[in-house]
Design an enzyme around this catalytic site. Structure first.
Site, PDB file in Angstrom:
ATOM      1  N   HIS A 153      -1.509  -0.386  -9.886  1.00 38.70           N
ATOM      2  CA  HIS A 153      -2.059  -1.349  -8.913  1.00 38.70           C
ATOM      3  C   HIS A 153      -2.491  -2.646  -9.604  1.00 38.70           C
ATOM      4  O   HIS A 153      -3.676  -2.999  -9.634  1.00 38.70           O
ATOM      5  CB  HIS A 153      -3.245  -0.718  -8.163  1.00 38.70           C
ATOM      6  CG  HIS A 153      -3.531  -1.391  -6.848  1.00 38.70           C
ATOM      7  ND1 HIS A 153      -3.942  -0.720  -5.725  1.00 38.70           N
ATOM      8  CD2 HIS A 153      -3.474  -2.701  -6.488  1.00 38.70           C
ATOM      9  CE1 HIS A 153      -4.121  -1.581  -4.727  1.00 38.70           C
ATOM     10  NE2 HIS A 153      -3.849  -2.780  -5.170  1.00 38.70           N
ATOM     11  N   GLU A 194      -4.040   7.006  -4.437  1.00 40.35           N
ATOM     12  CA  GLU A 194      -4.577   6.441  -5.685  1.00 40.35           C
ATOM     13  C   GLU A 194      -5.975   6.980  -5.961  1.00 40.35           C
ATOM     14  O   GLU A 194      -6.752   7.126  -5.019  1.00 40.35           O
ATOM     15  CB  GLU A 194      -4.644   4.908  -5.573  1.00 40.35           C
ATOM     16  CG  GLU A 194      -3.286   4.281  -5.619  1.00 40.35           C
ATOM     17  CD  GLU A 194      -3.318   2.757  -5.477  1.00 40.35           C
ATOM     18  OE1 GLU A 194      -4.356   2.132  -5.767  1.00 40.35           O
ATOM     19  OE2 GLU A 194      -2.301   2.204  -5.068  1.00 40.35           O
ATOM     20  N   ARG A 240       0.851  -1.186   0.000  1.00 43.32           N
ATOM     21  CA  ARG A 240       0.000   0.000   0.000  1.00 43.32           C
ATOM     22  C   ARG A 240       0.889   1.239   0.000  1.00 43.32           C
ATOM     23  O   ARG A 240       1.883   1.296   0.736  1.00 43.32           O
ATOM     24  CB  ARG A 240      -0.900   0.043   1.239  1.00 43.32           C
ATOM     25  CG  ARG A 240      -2.120  -0.857   1.195  1.00 43.32           C
ATOM     26  CD  ARG A 240      -3.158  -0.427   0.147  1.00 43.32           C
ATOM     27  NE  ARG A 240      -4.326  -1.274   0.163  1.00 43.32           N
ATOM     28  CZ  ARG A 240      -4.450  -2.394  -0.584  1.00 43.32           C
ATOM     29  NH1 ARG A 240      -3.494  -2.778  -1.387  1.00 43.32           N
ATOM     30  NH2 ARG A 240      -5.555  -3.100  -0.530  1.00 43.32           N
TER      31      ARG A 240
HETATM   32  C1  8YV Z   1      -6.869  -6.046  -4.872  1.00 47.37           C
HETATM   33  C2  8YV Z   1      -5.071  -5.605  -3.175  1.00 47.37           C
HETATM   34  O1  8YV Z   1      -7.052  -6.210  -6.196  1.00 47.37           O
HETATM   35  O2  8YV Z   1      -6.308  -7.362  -2.190  1.00 47.37           O
HETATM   36  C3  8YV Z   1      -5.617  -6.384  -2.032  1.00 47.37           C
HETATM   37  O3  8YV Z   1      -5.329  -5.987  -0.879  1.00 47.37           O
HETATM   38  O4  8YV Z   1      -4.284  -4.756  -2.990  1.00 47.37           O
HETATM   39  C4  8YV Z   1      -5.439  -5.750  -4.594  1.00 47.37           C
HETATM   40  O5  8YV Z   1      -4.541  -6.596  -5.210  1.00 47.37           O
HETATM   41  C5  8YV Z   1      -7.750  -4.966  -4.361  1.00 47.37           C
HETATM   42  O6  8YV Z   1      -7.514  -4.668  -3.046  1.00 47.37           O
HETATM   43  C6  8YV Z   1      -9.191  -5.313  -4.521  1.00 47.37           C
HETATM   44  O7  8YV Z   1     -10.016  -4.669  -3.609  1.00 47.37           O
END
Ligand code: 8YV
Length: 332
Positions: A294, A276, A247
């Site tokens: 992402h 983002e 993140r």
């Molecule tokens: C997801 C991600 O696609 O799952 C996670 O925490 O960072 C991503 O790869 C995204 O969060 C979907 O809500």
């Protein structure tokens, strides 16, 4: 909980893979977002008022305002994603709303993307690919001293967060000849350390000042917000690279952009950003940064697996059992 005469209302905030949506339609009164337009905050409030189960994603801010205005039927937020920093977990818990996520199924894809960035930045992969496709380049052929990057074999990788994804990154990186170092809240099991030949650093500061590549693989929580603070970023070697597929909020992005611009570190591979979809222009415009939108878990297989996990969590809950992926395991 809906009465037995009606199907439960499941509101899904974004377009999901077709097979997942089809199954949801069969099982539930699924309100889908076929246009994939992200909902506004007031649309999210409306959704929480109507739904028995809400299925948000990373792009939805399920904050106190949304949860505290939820209707009496909302008892489950089944997040499509592993990270749950988009959800105000305390408010959900206080209101008795269970939150589930989708752990495990995106580990390998995210670790692959991390490894791709660990390779791409030091080896200037994006620069080379863009160069060759640019008609203005007129490539004159191979040269002994042109487009030189840096070897990763034998270098030290410092993994911040040795959970599922961090360990999967470590396994890949070891196969590429990197030495594995890690910082984690808890030291991992001795067998895992042995398998990975990994060195544990209780002090993140000390690890950062000694490694060649840093990989951020911890979740974003109040405790990890700006874990890589301005002060800590200054500890990095001038030859170091940072890769982040976790993140954006874990790194002080302004400071990262500044030190890359100043040449104080060698570069970064970033799949996630602090605000983002906005990306700091200094990062975007830097040749030393490989920036991706992402994409860590963006495989067809992964997104279907995530959808299946969401369905299992919802179905289990509606059948009166504890959904498997509860963020607060004590809640049910
Ligand atoms: C997801 C991600 O696609 O799952 C996670 O925490 O960072 C991503 O790869 C995204 O969060 C979907 O809500």
């Amino acid at each position: 909980m809906p009465s037995s005469t009606r199907k439960p209302v499941i509101i899904v905030t974004r377009k999901l893979p077709d097979v997942v949506e089809t199954r949801m339609r069969e099982l539930f009164d699924a309100r889908l977002n076929v246009d994939d337009r992200p909902l506004t905050q007031s649309e999210l409030v409306e959704a929480a008022k109507t739904a028995d189960v809400l299925v948000p994603t990373v792009t939805d801010r399920i904050d106190r305002a949304v949860i505290s205005q939820a209707g009496p039927n909302l008892k489950l937020i089944a997040n499509f994603g592993t990270g749950v920093d988009n959800i105000d977990l305390d408010t959900a818990r206080n209101r008795g709303v269970i939150v589930t996520n989708t752990p495990g199924v995106l580990t390998e894809d995210t670790a692959d993307m991390t490894m791709a960035l660990i390779l791409a930045v030091p080896r200037r992969l994006a620069e080379g690919a863009v160069y060759l496709k640019d008609p203005k380049s007129h490539w004159g052929g191979w040269s002994p001293t042109w487009m030189l990057g840096h070897r990763i074999f034998g270098k030290r990788l410092g993994i911040v967060g040795m959970g599922r994804i961090g360990s999967a990154v470590a396994r890949r990186a070891k196969a590429f000849g990197l030495q594995i170092h890690y910082h984690n809240r808890r030291r991992v099991a001795a067998e895992v350390e042995q398998e990975l030949e990994a060195t544990y650093w209780e002090s993140l500061d000390q690890m950062l000042s000694r490694v060649d590549i840093v990989s951020v693989n911890c979740p974003h929580t109040p405790a990890t917000y700006h874990l890589l603070s301005a002060r800590r970023l200054k500890l990095l070697k001038p030859t170091a690279y940072i890769v982040n597929t976790a993140r954006g909020e874990v790194i002080d992005e302004n400071e990262l952009a500044r030190i890359i611009d100043a040449g104080a570190i060698a570069g970064a591979g970033l799949d996630v950003f602090e605000h983002e979809p906005a990306v700091n222009p200094k990062l975007l415009n830097s040749e030393r940064v490989v920036a991706l939108p992402h994409m860590g878990s963006a495989t067809v297989e992964g997104r279907i697996d995530m959808g299946e996990k969401v369905i299992i969590n919802i179905k289990t809950f509606l059948d009166g059992h504890a959904p498997p992926d509860r963020v607060h395991p004590a809640m049910f």
